[in-house]
Design an enzyme around this catalytic site. Structure first.
Site, mmCIF file in Angstrom:
data_model
loop_
_atom_site.group_PDB
_atom_site.id
_atom_site.type_symbol
_atom_site.label_atom_id
_atom_site.label_comp_id
_atom_site.label_asym_id
_atom_site.label_seq_id
_atom_site.Cartn_x
_atom_site.Cartn_y
_atom_site.Cartn_z
ATOM 1 N N ARG A 149 12.744 -6.442 6.352
ATOM 2 C CA ARG A 149 12.508 -7.717 6.206
ATOM 3 C C ARG A 149 13.835 -8.500 5.921
ATOM 4 O O ARG A 149 14.923 -7.944 5.560
ATOM 5 C CB ARG A 149 11.535 -7.748 4.912
ATOM 6 N N LYS A 173 9.249 -4.879 -1.501
ATOM 7 C CA LYS A 173 8.266 -5.580 -2.189
ATOM 8 C C LYS A 173 7.825 -4.891 -3.352
ATOM 9 O O LYS A 173 7.778 -3.875 -3.387
ATOM 10 C CB LYS A 173 7.132 -6.122 -1.289
ATOM 11 N N HIS A 245 12.471 -11.608 11.588
ATOM 12 C CA HIS A 245 11.250 -10.800 11.685
ATOM 13 C C HIS A 245 11.082 -10.453 13.207
ATOM 14 O O HIS A 245 10.444 -9.266 13.510
ATOM 15 C CB HIS A 245 10.041 -11.663 11.393
ATOM 16 N N ARG A 248 12.296 -7.054 13.356
ATOM 17 C CA ARG A 248 11.444 -5.880 12.662
ATOM 18 C C ARG A 248 10.445 -5.581 13.373
ATOM 19 O O ARG A 248 9.841 -4.500 13.482
ATOM 20 C CB ARG A 248 11.159 -6.644 11.270
ATOM 21 N N HIS A 271 5.151 -0.806 4.501
ATOM 22 C CA HIS A 271 3.846 -1.530 4.524
ATOM 23 C C HIS A 271 2.658 -0.740 3.447
ATOM 24 O O HIS A 271 2.961 0.594 3.474
ATOM 25 C CB HIS A 271 3.130 -1.197 5.904
ATOM 26 N N TYR A 280 1.091 -3.009 15.596
ATOM 27 C CA TYR A 280 2.212 -2.740 16.500
ATOM 28 C C TYR A 280 1.672 -1.803 17.471
ATOM 29 O O TYR A 280 2.521 -1.323 18.611
ATOM 30 C CB TYR A 280 3.177 -2.205 15.758
#
Length: 299
Positions: A149, A173, A245, A248, A271, A280
């Site tokens: 990210r 995150k 992004h 990514r 994730h 994806y």
């Protein structure tokens, strides 16, 4: 009960207990104040504890009438639901008015993807004759090599580079750490950047351990990463909307197309849910077209 004080407490909850980033907290609070402003514009002077499902539906109807997309509406509802979940946990309300509040259906939008050739073209288009050129090349290689990210990229620390082992440590995150493999190409470009550009900078405190710096010796901003990429891709006239992004998304898609395990890709991307990673697994459009042409009896 006062809106401002409760939202302030909610911010502390999101930061300390949920571990959310400042950007995420800002988004939650901004959406909550949309509700507050809506109620006040209609003469409602009560606090959060007096809000009913009827008020919330009225607010969502108003948001929808302004042409706001279903995706944004869903995000606003999610923020309001999180706020009332917090109030329930803290026993500040007895009932959750959002319990029956439905979000609009949001289709999953497939992200823009670059081919390996397009990635190479973009990286090779970096002008390394400019002082910051090698830094920019290292940034693009790192984005694609590690699937980071943009926030993770700008926060990347030199002390978290473990090149001998072929890994870097990422603080993602919610302050969750993960180890991500890094390619030999990215290692080479980062080492060139460290020796050719970064060592010439007068580095400002407290940025001594930050890997990618601007010419003033400070951490790069998110906007600067977007600008670097836009300047390069504009020069190439690529007919795609390319952002940090995009690298990514391309990283994840190329891994899965190459047969990588979905769990492994989930771990590398950081994730929380594998459902997010499953986006994806979409098939290449050209592959689908060729399959129809080859096998359908009426083509």
């Amino acid at each position: 009960m006062n809106w401002e004080s409760e939202i302030s407490e909610f911010k502390n909850y999101l930061r300390l207990e949920k571990g959310l980033s400042d950007n995420s907290i800002h988004a939650y609070v901004t959406d909550l104040f949309k509700l507050v402003q809506f109620l006040r514009d209609r003469g409602y002077t009560f606090g959060p504890d007096a809000v009913t499902l009827s008020h919330l539906r009225e607010m969502i109807d108003w948001v929808s009438s302004r042409g706001i997309s279903p995706r944004t509406q869903a995000r606003i509802i999610s923020g309001i639901k999180s706020f009332y979940k917090f109030l329930l946990i803290e026993e500040k309300v007895e009932k959750d008015p959002t319990a029956l509040l439905e979000a609009p259906k949001v289709g999953r939008k497939l992200p823009e993807i670059l081919s390996v050739e397009e990635i190479d073209t973009i990286i090779n288009a970096v002008d390394t004759k400019k002082p910051e050129g090698q830094r920019n090349k290292a940034i693009l290689e790192t984005l694609y090599s590690c699937g980071l990210r943009v926030s993770e990229l700008i926060d990347l620390k030199i002390s978290n580079l473990f090149f001998e082992s072929g890994f870097i440590k990422i603080e993602g995150k919610g302050s969750k750490e993960r180890l991500v493999p890094i390619s030999n190409k990215a290692i080479k470009e980062i080492n060139l950047y460290l020796s050719e550009y970064r060592r010439t900078l007068k580095i400002e405190a407290p940025h001594e351990d930050i890997l990618f710096l601007n010419r003033r010796g400070k951490k790069l901003s998110r906007v600067m990463i977007f600008t670097i990429i836009k300047n390069i891709t504009r020069k190439l006239n690529l007919d795609k909307n390319i952002s940090p992004h995009t690298f990514r998304h391309s990283f994840a898609t190329h891994l899965i197309d190459g047969g990588a395990n979905l769990r492994a890709v989930q771990e590398m991307l950081g994730h929380e849910s594998i459902i997010t990673t499953e986006i994806y697994t979409h098939l290449d459009k050209e592959y689908l077209k060729n399959t129809i042409v080859q096998y359908h009896p009426r083509t």
